[in-house]
Write an enzyme that holds these catalytic residues in place. Structure first.
Site, PDB file in Angstrom:
ATOM      1  N   GLY A 202      37.065  51.982  51.729  1.00  0.00           N
ATOM      2  CA  GLY A 202      36.139  51.250  50.873  1.00  0.00           C
ATOM      3  C   GLY A 202      36.861  50.263  49.999  1.00  0.00           C
ATOM      4  N   GLY A 205      37.576  50.118  43.777  1.00  0.00           N
ATOM      5  CA  GLY A 205      36.601  50.395  42.728  1.00  0.00           C
ATOM      6  C   GLY A 205      35.284  50.959  43.202  1.00  0.00           C
ATOM      7  CB  THR A 206      33.736  51.529  46.467  1.00  0.00           C
ATOM      8  OG1 THR A 206      34.960  51.728  47.156  1.00  0.00           O
ATOM      9  CG2 THR A 206      33.278  50.110  46.658  1.00  0.00           C
ATOM     10  N   GLY A 207      34.878  53.950  44.197  1.00  0.00           N
ATOM     11  CA  GLY A 207      34.791  55.371  43.849  1.00  0.00           C
ATOM     12  C   GLY A 207      35.489  56.317  44.817  1.00  0.00           C
ATOM     13  CE  LYS A 208      39.512  53.212  48.128  1.00  0.00           C
ATOM     14  NZ  LYS A 208      38.899  52.091  47.404  1.00  0.00           N
ATOM     15  CB  THR A 209      40.317  57.720  42.932  1.00  0.00           C
ATOM     16  OG1 THR A 209      41.047  56.684  43.560  1.00  0.00           O
ATOM     17  CG2 THR A 209      41.249  58.681  42.267  1.00  0.00           C
ATOM     18  CD  GLU A 425      29.528  23.888  35.844  1.00  0.00           C
ATOM     19  OE1 GLU A 425      28.820  24.531  36.658  1.00  0.00           O
ATOM     20  OE2 GLU A 425      30.768  23.834  35.932  1.00  0.00           O
ATOM     21  CG  HIS A 428      28.150  23.109  40.735  1.00  0.00           C
ATOM     22  ND1 HIS A 428      28.642  22.898  41.985  1.00  0.00           N
ATOM     23  CD2 HIS A 428      29.229  23.111  39.910  1.00  0.00           C
ATOM     24  CE1 HIS A 428      29.962  22.765  41.929  1.00  0.00           C
ATOM     25  NE2 HIS A 428      30.339  22.882  40.662  1.00  0.00           N
ATOM     26  CG  ASP A 500      33.632  23.450  42.205  1.00  0.00           C
ATOM     27  OD1 ASP A 500      33.630  24.671  41.961  1.00  0.00           O
ATOM     28  OD2 ASP A 500      33.148  22.588  41.448  1.00  0.00           O
TER      29      ASP A 500
HETATM   30  P1  ADP Z   1      38.734  53.438  43.998  1.00  0.00           P
HETATM   31  O1  ADP Z   1      39.609  54.613  44.072  1.00  0.00           O
HETATM   32  O2  ADP Z   1      37.760  53.355  45.138  1.00  0.00           O
HETATM   33  O3  ADP Z   1      39.433  52.143  43.810  1.00  0.00           O
HETATM   34  P2  ADP Z   1      37.807  54.750  41.674  1.00  0.00           P
HETATM   35  O4  ADP Z   1      37.380  56.012  42.278  1.00  0.00           O
HETATM   36  O5  ADP Z   1      39.115  54.772  40.978  1.00  0.00           O
HETATM   37  O6  ADP Z   1      37.802  53.581  42.721  1.00  0.00           O
HETATM   38  O7  ADP Z   1      36.668  54.266  40.696  1.00  0.00           O
HETATM   39  C1  ADP Z   1      36.950  53.667  39.470  1.00  0.00           C
HETATM   40  C2  ADP Z   1      35.885  54.000  38.467  1.00  0.00           C
HETATM   41  O8  ADP Z   1      34.655  53.396  38.814  1.00  0.00           O
HETATM   42  C3  ADP Z   1      35.603  55.461  38.389  1.00  0.00           C
HETATM   43  O9  ADP Z   1      36.451  56.096  37.508  1.00  0.00           O
HETATM   44  C4  ADP Z   1      34.173  55.485  37.896  1.00  0.00           C
HETATM   45  O10 ADP Z   1      34.127  55.387  36.507  1.00  0.00           O
HETATM   46  C5  ADP Z   1      33.589  54.230  38.471  1.00  0.00           C
HETATM   47  N1  ADP Z   1      32.812  54.503  39.689  1.00  0.00           N
HETATM   48  C6  ADP Z   1      33.062  54.023  40.910  1.00  0.00           C
HETATM   49  N2  ADP Z   1      32.133  54.426  41.790  1.00  0.00           N
HETATM   50  C7  ADP Z   1      31.283  55.202  41.118  1.00  0.00           C
HETATM   51  C8  ADP Z   1      30.111  55.932  41.490  1.00  0.00           C
HETATM   52  N3  ADP Z   1      29.637  55.938  42.733  1.00  0.00           N
HETATM   53  N4  ADP Z   1      29.483  56.633  40.517  1.00  0.00           N
HETATM   54  C9  ADP Z   1      29.948  56.635  39.271  1.00  0.00           C
HETATM   55  N5  ADP Z   1      31.037  55.986  38.870  1.00  0.00           N
HETATM   56  C10 ADP Z   1      31.705  55.251  39.768  1.00  0.00           C
HETATM   57 ZN    ZN Z   2      32.193  23.146  39.811  1.00  0.00          ZN
HETATM   58 MG    MG Z   3      41.589  54.601  43.751  1.00  0.00          MG
END
Ligand code: ADP
Ligand code: ZN
Ligand code: MG
Length: 602
Positions: A202, A205-209, A425, A428, A500
């Site tokens: 993913g 920042g999608t919440g893998k960790t 702007e 645009h 741009d």
């Molecule tokens: P990744 O490991 O995918 O880069 P993280 O798991 O570190 O991302 O996510 C970073 C932060 O974003 C988490 O600590 C949480 O606060 C927030 N976050 C991401 N996905 C979610 C989710 N599905 N629900 C709630 N919080 C989320």
């Molecule tokens: Zn512009």
């Molecule tokens: Mg991570």
């Protein structure tokens, strides 16, 4: 460094103590030390009551009770001494002479210490140096140890699936892993092989960790967390031995979960390397593969790995028995975004009128981390305004901050530049407004934000996963509009349109080389995206087409841009008056919201 100072302090204190001890011996109860001549004189004057000889010292007690100390040469006897000074033997008769064996620790210390002290000092030095060296040595030894973080179960920060909003499919898939960890027997009885590895894929920042931690939290098992980059150190061979020690630790604590974050740092395709660090990475990767194969069937250790670059992973990692399960985590859609916002506002006071759904609508493409960041920014903004609860205005402002960067109101722009920005702007915004496939304009502003001098915010009405050729062409037209307006109104262009143009060119190139949307070149892709690191630079593309093709691609890119330019030009010419109206409004109030902007054009 701190250790060194501490050692030095200890050393210093010991030294002082010894010195104090030493000096306390030499000054026995305030006796005056006198020369031999004085003693001889006193003897001749019959002033002396007694003499006590101890080693080199002669303690003299006078008739009046006072005491004196005389040093004599060692080895010389008292009688010889007195003889040398030709003392009258008659005078000695009245004096009691005592010869004491020079014994007692006092004396011995006096004799030994002068020799021993340097030795002791040197000994201390050696001791501390050895200790320091040993410390260094042992930390060098621990390089090979994994320093995996072991999250305790009773930790108050235990994360469960409840803390992860959205990501429904991923949670379902990982729910199975939780089952494996909790009730392994159920599966083993049926002869099922428990999956060894799960790969989370993913965007950042999608919440893998977060999900990996939630799995451990749900299963209530120990959780070893290690990042791929932690395996690779300065020293060759460290990575492999860290992997070994990590798995060893985990096996002892089975059932448990190993989480290898950012596995692409070590798990890249082998054999494509040109640098020295590749050997190290390959060894580390090989060790991971070996360890994963080396588990007993009954050993209940599951490995979760996460990456946002599945394309660069070595295929050997993905084969059955290793990371054969792959869980894709998408960017959250509208509903998920609202859920994620809800999770993160739990500890934040909100105004009553706050509607999280509207925030979710304004944030397509945001990841979970972006959303969490947005709420944090909003909270900070609210605190800065000395308000007690977060309102809609702060939330909207935070969205823009996360998207484009912080507002730079203090940047002073002269009137000329301000006018150029306003027209740029407005251009645009106007083109975006009239093109059917462009996202609606949400906000136009000439306040500098991040890198941009001004910005036009467009927000899609719904989440979209596919885009068509006309979407891209309209996008290019909108991007070119700023540049075109500047040329039209002011006769020449500024550097304000650089990014741009760069974006427009990149979109046009992708259209041809990645999406196969060019009619003349046909449905094929050009260039192979391959990952190679050479001298620290990533070389991305590998040509898989001829020089002649390259020329055609360039021509095609130019054609798409020209086509978009015609569209933008047409719209701008047809709406010249509206352009003036919008630009003037921007100059006057700096920012136009969607409603104001649309009212102006109506
Ligand atoms: P990744 O490991 O995918 O880069 P993280 O798991 O570190 O991302 O996510 C970073 C932060 O974003 C988490 O600590 C949480 O606060 C927030 N976050 C991401 N996905 C979610 C989710 N599905 N629900 C709630 N919080 C989320
Ligand atoms: Zn512009
Ligand atoms: Mg991570």
């Amino acid at each position: 460094m701190k250790k060194l100072i501490r050692n030095f302090l200890v050393f210093f204190l010991v030294f002082i103590a010894i010195a104090a001890l030493f000096s306390s011996f030499s000054q026995a109860d305030e006796v005056k030390t006198v020369g031999i001549e004085t003693m001889v004189q006193e003897l001749n004057d019959s002033q002396i009551k007694s003499l006590v000889v101890t080693g080199n010292e002669i303690q003299v007690e006078l008739n009046d009770g006072s005491k004196q100390l005389v040093q004599k040469e060692s080895g010389e006897s008292l009688s010889a001494l007195l003889n040398n000074f030709s003392v009258d033997p008659e005078k000695l008769k009245t004096v009691t002479v005592n010869v004491k064996e020079p014994s007692g620790w006092n004396y011995w210390l006096g004799v030994i210490l002068p020799f021993a002290l340097p030795l002791i000092l040197v000994g201390f030095f050696l001791f501390f140096m050895m200790r320091g060296a040993k410390g260094m040595n042992s930390s060098a030894m621990s390089f090979g140890q994994s320093n995996a973080k072991d999250f305790n179960l009773d930790n108050k920060e235990r994360v469960t699936f409840k803390d992860v909003a959205g990501a429904k499919e991923a949670k379902e898939e990982l729910g199975e892993v939780v089952e494996f960890l909790r009730y392994p027997k159920k599966f083993q009885d049926l002869g099922a092989r428990i999956p060894r590895g799960v790969l989370l894929l993913g965007a950042p920042g999608t919440g893998k960790t977060l999900l990996a931690r939630a799995v451990a939290g749900e299963a209530k098992v120990p959780f070893f967390h290690m990042s791929g980059s932690e395996f690779v150190e300065m020293f060759v061979g460290v990575g492999a031995s860290r992997v070994r020690s990590l798995f060893q630790k985990a096996k002892k604590q089975a059932p448990c979960l190993i989480f290898i974050d950012e596995i692409d740092a070590v798990g890249r395709r082998r054999g494509s390397g040109m640098g020295g660090s590749h050997d190290e990475r390959e060894q580390t990767l090989n060790q991971i593969l070996v360890e994963m194969d080396g588990f007993e069937i009954t050993q209940n250790v599951i490995i979760i790995a996460a990456t946002n670059r599945p394309d660069v992973l070595d295929p050997a990692l993905l084969r059955p028995g290793r990371f054969d399960r792959q869980v894709v985590i998408d960017r959250p859609d509208l509903k998920d975004r609202e859920e994620i916002l809800k999770v993160h506002v739990k500890k934040k006071p909100l105004d009553k009128e706050v509607d999280l759904k509207r925030i979710a609508e304004r944030t397509p493409g945001f990841s979970g981390a972006d959303l969490a960041n947005l709420l944090n920014e909003a909270a900070i903004l609210t605190a800065r305004e000395d308000k007690k609860s977060i309102g809609m205005a702060e939330l909207f402002s935070a969205i823009e901050k996360v998207m484009i960067g912080p507002e730079r109101k203090s940047r002073i722009i002269n009137d000329k530049e301000k006018k150029i920005t306003a027209y740029h702007e407005a251009g645009h915004a106007l083109v975006a407004y009239f093109l059917p496939n462009s996202d609606p304009v949400q906000k136009v502003s000439i306040i500098a934000r991040g890198q941009a001098g001004g910005y036009t915010l467009k927000v899609p009405t719904e989440d979209r996963y596919f885009h068509s050729k006309s979407d891209f062409l309209d996008e290019i037209a909108v991007l070119l509009a700023g540049h075109l307006v500047e040329k039209e109104i002011f006769g020449e262009v500024t550097t304000g349109a650089t990014s741009d143009l760069r974006r427009a060119t990149a979109v046009a190139r992708s259209l041809v080389t990645d999406y196969g949307m060019s009619d003349t070149l046909g449905p094929r892709t050009f260039g192979q995206k391959e990952e190679m690191i050479f001298l620290g630079r990533e070389i991305h593309e590998q040509r898989d087409y001829s020089e002649k093709m390259a020329e055609q691609i360039d021509a095609e890119i130019a054609a798409f841009i020209a086509e978009a330019k015609v569209t933008a030009d047409r719209i701008l010419k047809e709406n010249r008056q509206k352009l003036d109206i919008v630009a003037e409004a921007l100059l006057k109030q700096e920012t136009l919201e969607k409603e104001e902007f649309e009212a102006l054009l109506a």
